[in-house]
Design a protein around this motif. Structure first.
Motif, PDB file in Angstrom:
ATOM      1  N   VAL A  24       0.844  -1.200   0.000  1.00 16.47           N
ATOM      2  CA  VAL A  24       0.000   0.000   0.000  1.00 16.47           C
ATOM      3  C   VAL A  24       0.875   1.245   0.000  1.00 16.47           C
ATOM      4  O   VAL A  24       0.666   2.173  -0.778  1.00 16.47           O
ATOM      5  N   GLN A  25       1.872   1.273   0.868  1.00 14.73           N
ATOM      6  CA  GLN A  25       2.757   2.434   0.948  1.00 14.73           C
ATOM      7  C   GLN A  25       3.450   2.694  -0.385  1.00 14.73           C
ATOM      8  O   GLN A  25       3.468   3.829  -0.872  1.00 14.73           O
ATOM      9  N   SER A  26       3.996   1.655  -0.997  1.00 14.35           N
ATOM     10  CA  SER A  26       4.727   1.866  -2.252  1.00 14.35           C
ATOM     11  C   SER A  26       3.808   2.318  -3.377  1.00 14.35           C
ATOM     12  O   SER A  26       4.190   3.148  -4.202  1.00 14.35           O
ATOM     13  N   PHE A  27       2.580   1.813  -3.416  1.00 11.25           N
ATOM     14  CA  PHE A  27       1.638   2.234  -4.454  1.00 11.25           C
ATOM     15  C   PHE A  27       1.202   3.682  -4.242  1.00 11.25           C
ATOM     16  O   PHE A  27       1.032   4.420  -5.209  1.00 11.25           O
ATOM     17  N   ILE A  28       1.036   4.088  -2.998  1.00 10.38           N
ATOM     18  CA  ILE A  28       0.689   5.490  -2.720  1.00 10.38           C
ATOM     19  C   ILE A  28       1.843   6.398  -3.137  1.00 10.38           C
ATOM     20  O   ILE A  28       1.646   7.406  -3.807  1.00 10.38           O
ATOM     21  N   TYR A  29       3.073   6.030  -2.771  1.00  5.89           N
ATOM     22  CA  TYR A  29       4.231   6.864  -3.082  1.00  5.89           C
ATOM     23  C   TYR A  29       4.467   6.962  -4.578  1.00  5.89           C
ATOM     24  O   TYR A  29       4.969   7.969  -5.066  1.00  5.89           O
ATOM     25  N   ASP A  30       4.090   5.909  -5.325  1.00  8.60           N
ATOM     26  CA  ASP A  30       4.248   5.922  -6.776  1.00  8.60           C
ATOM     27  C   ASP A  30       3.027   6.507  -7.492  1.00  8.60           C
ATOM     28  O   ASP A  30       2.920   6.407  -8.711  1.00  8.60           O
ATOM     29  N   ALA A  31       2.113   7.117  -6.737  1.00  5.66           N
ATOM     30  CA  ALA A  31       0.915   7.777  -7.279  1.00  5.66           C
ATOM     31  C   ALA A  31       0.036   6.808  -8.091  1.00  5.66           C
ATOM     32  O   ALA A  31      -0.512   7.169  -9.117  1.00  5.66           O
ATOM     33  N   LEU A  32      -0.125   5.591  -7.580  1.00  5.61           N
ATOM     34  CA  LEU A  32      -0.921   4.577  -8.272  1.00  5.61           C
ATOM     35  C   LEU A  32      -2.261   4.300  -7.579  1.00  5.61           C
ATOM     36  O   LEU A  32      -3.002   3.416  -7.998  1.00  5.61           O
ATOM     37  N   ILE A  33      -2.542   5.045  -6.524  1.00  2.00           N
ATOM     38  CA  ILE A  33      -3.792   4.849  -5.778  1.00  2.00           C
ATOM     39  C   ILE A  33      -4.719   6.022  -6.042  1.00  2.00           C
ATOM     40  O   ILE A  33      -4.318   7.182  -5.975  1.00  2.00           O
ATOM     41  N   THR A  34      -5.969   5.705  -6.333  1.00  2.00           N
ATOM     42  CA  THR A  34      -6.990   6.720  -6.579  1.00  2.00           C
ATOM     43  C   THR A  34      -7.711   7.104  -5.300  1.00  2.00           C
ATOM     44  O   THR A  34      -7.932   8.276  -5.028  1.00  2.00           O
ATOM     45  N   ASP A  35      -8.098   6.089  -4.521  1.00  2.00           N
ATOM     46  CA  ASP A  35      -8.850   6.364  -3.297  1.00  2.00           C
ATOM     47  C   ASP A  35      -8.560   5.340  -2.215  1.00  2.00           C
ATOM     48  O   ASP A  35      -8.024   4.264  -2.485  1.00  2.00           O
ATOM     49  N   LEU A  36      -8.893   5.729  -0.991  1.00  2.00           N
ATOM     50  CA  LEU A  36      -8.667   4.877   0.172  1.00  2.00           C
ATOM     51  C   LEU A  36      -9.941   4.834   0.995  1.00  2.00           C
ATOM     52  O   LEU A  36     -10.553   5.880   1.255  1.00  2.00           O
TER      53      LEU A  36
END
Length: 178
Positions: free
Chosen positions: A120-132
């Motif tokens: 989750v952290q790596s996907f957020i840092y790589d701007a790959l997450i739309t929503d949580l």
């Protein structure tokens, strides 16, 4: 275009698991058979990406909990064979978050559920997450594995909604602002 989505629970003090990865506390809380929206969330998901730790936590559960493809990001497991009963359901790959999303997008996936602390952290840092969607459980663990570790820069969120449940759960949805 493919998008990444998070649906996860934390203790009030921000932990997703004990130091040893155990999530027993999630099962000890009386939810009063509440619907927290997970089934509805999963109805719009094409695939799941998780890390090795999350896979190892779930791997003993039979029947396997997911009926959609699961991609496990792991340098360690990528060299191992998929358990026989999980062939066609789970794949182990040694890929970066961006490579994993590109792989799934090429396979026709549009909405991906991303699960597991470091993943989750790596996907957020790589701007790959739309929503949580984060559900806080009324419990203080005191220590363990945090949902969010150190971050290199501020990540602004736009609050969408918050819902409370009789069990004391508090669920909030955020969109990551770009």
């Amino acid at each position: 275009m493919i998008t990444g989505h998070i649906f996860i629970a934390t203790s009030v003090d921000g932990f997703i698991a004990r130091e040893n990865g155990n999530i027993d506390w999630l099962h000890e809380i009386d939810t009063k058979n509440e619907d927290h929206g997970y089934v509805q969330f999963m109805q719009n998901i094409d695939a799941i990406i998780m890390g090795r730790g999350t896979f190892e936590t779930l791997s003993a559960i039979r029947p396997w909990v997911y009926d959609i493809p699961v991609l496990v990001l792991s340098k360690t497991l990528a060299d191992q064979s998929t358990p026989t009963d999980l062939i066609g359901k789970v794949r182990f790959v040694n890929k970066t978050p961006k490579e994993a999303m590109a792989l799934l997008e090429n396979e026709g996936c549009r909405r991906v559920y991303v699960d597991g602390g470091r993943v989750v952290q790596s996907f957020i840092y790589d701007a790959l997450i739309t929503d949580l969607i984060i559900t806080q459980i009324p419990l203080l663990l005191g220590n363990g594995r945090r949902l969010f570790g150190d971050i290199p820069n501020d990540i602004f969120l736009q609050h969408q909604k918050t819902k409370t449940f009789p069990s004391g759960f508090v669920q909030s949805k955020y969109i990551i602002k770009r």
